[in-house]
Design an enzyme around this catalytic site. Structure first.
Site, PDB file in Angstrom:
ATOM      1  N   THR A  26       1.882  -2.209   5.927  1.00 42.14           N
ATOM      2  CA  THR A  26       1.420  -2.571   4.597  1.00 42.14           C
ATOM      3  C   THR A  26       0.060  -3.214   4.742  1.00 42.14           C
ATOM      4  O   THR A  26      -0.369  -3.536   5.844  1.00 42.14           O
ATOM      5  CB  THR A  26       2.379  -3.537   3.882  1.00 42.14           C
ATOM      6  OG1 THR A  26       2.180  -3.417   2.488  1.00 42.14           O
ATOM      7  CG2 THR A  26       2.177  -4.965   4.291  1.00 42.14           C
ATOM      8  N   ALA A  61      -6.433   1.693   1.883  1.00 40.67           N
ATOM      9  CA  ALA A  61      -5.517   2.831   1.775  1.00 40.67           C
ATOM     10  C   ALA A  61      -6.184   4.143   2.177  1.00 40.67           C
ATOM     11  O   ALA A  61      -5.525   5.050   2.693  1.00 40.67           O
ATOM     12  CB  ALA A  61      -4.969   2.929   0.356  1.00 40.67           C
ATOM     13  N   THR A 102      -0.847   2.421   4.818  1.00 46.29           N
ATOM     14  CA  THR A 102      -1.148   1.817   3.518  1.00 46.29           C
ATOM     15  C   THR A 102      -1.340   2.926   2.491  1.00 46.29           C
ATOM     16  O   THR A 102      -1.999   3.918   2.781  1.00 46.29           O
ATOM     17  CB  THR A 102      -2.439   0.967   3.620  1.00 46.29           C
ATOM     18  OG1 THR A 102      -2.264  -0.028   4.623  1.00 46.29           O
ATOM     19  CG2 THR A 102      -2.776   0.301   2.298  1.00 46.29           C
TER      20      THR A 102
END
Length: 184
Positions: free
Chosen positions: A12, A166, A172
């Site tokens: 994450t 991301a 991510t």
């Protein structure tokens, strides 16, 4: 440093930005098991305590939930004292044999302070009002630091930093959850 094992759930990016009269924590929704995406819409940023603290966690999911629960217990013990609750949690983290093995980190914030609680039991305050953790943390941190002196809001900076992370980090995704509080 968090070691990645193929049978542990990881991954994450969490970023926090404190700017003006706002503090924001943003995180993505991806949960990875080894090199497989297990879930894309996990909620790793949330309000805790009486709703006056926001938190985001990264690392092994079960470990992160354990730490989040422990922090909530400390906040009940020390209401409206995030720094004190975090330091007390860090003391437990360093001395408890079970907690020392937890592979997770958290960013927490209230109206007064933003803190990172690390896997080694450290409690750190951010420089420049910005901090990031997790697999894409370095990318998000660099992006947020580059934007913090612009006229963008704390939330705009956090969202852009998460988008950049991301785009670069395979652990991510773009399913961004944001929580914010008014800051003093």
């Amino acid at each position: 440093m968090i070691e990645h094992h193929p049978t542990t759930i990881y991954g994450t990016t969490i970023v926090t930005v404190r700017k003006g009269n706002k503090v924001v924590i943003a995180g993505d929704g991806q949960v990875s098991l080894g090199n497989t995406v297990m879930k894309g819409n996990a909620r790793k940023v949330r309000r805790i305590g009486k709703g006056n603290v926001i938190a985001g966690f990264a690392g092994a999911t079960a470990d992160a939930f354990t730490l989040l629960e422990r922090l909530e217990a400390k906040l009940e013990q020390y209401p409206d004292q995030l720094m004190r609750a975090s330091v007390e949690l860090a003391k437990d983290w360093r001395t408890d044999r079970y907690l020392r093995k937890l592979e997770a980190m958290m960013l927490v914030a209230d109206s007064k302070v933003t803190l990172a609680l690390t896997g080694t039991g450290d409690v750190l305050e951010p420089e420049h009002g910005v901090m990031a953790i997790g697999s894409g943390g370095n990318y998000a941190l660099a992006a947020a630091r580059a934007l913090v002196d612009t006229d963008k809001s704390a939330e705009e900076i956090a969202r852009k930093a998460m988008d950049i992370a991301a785009d670069i980090c395979i652990y991510t995704n773009h399913n961004i959850i944001v929580e914010s509080l008014d800051a003093e």
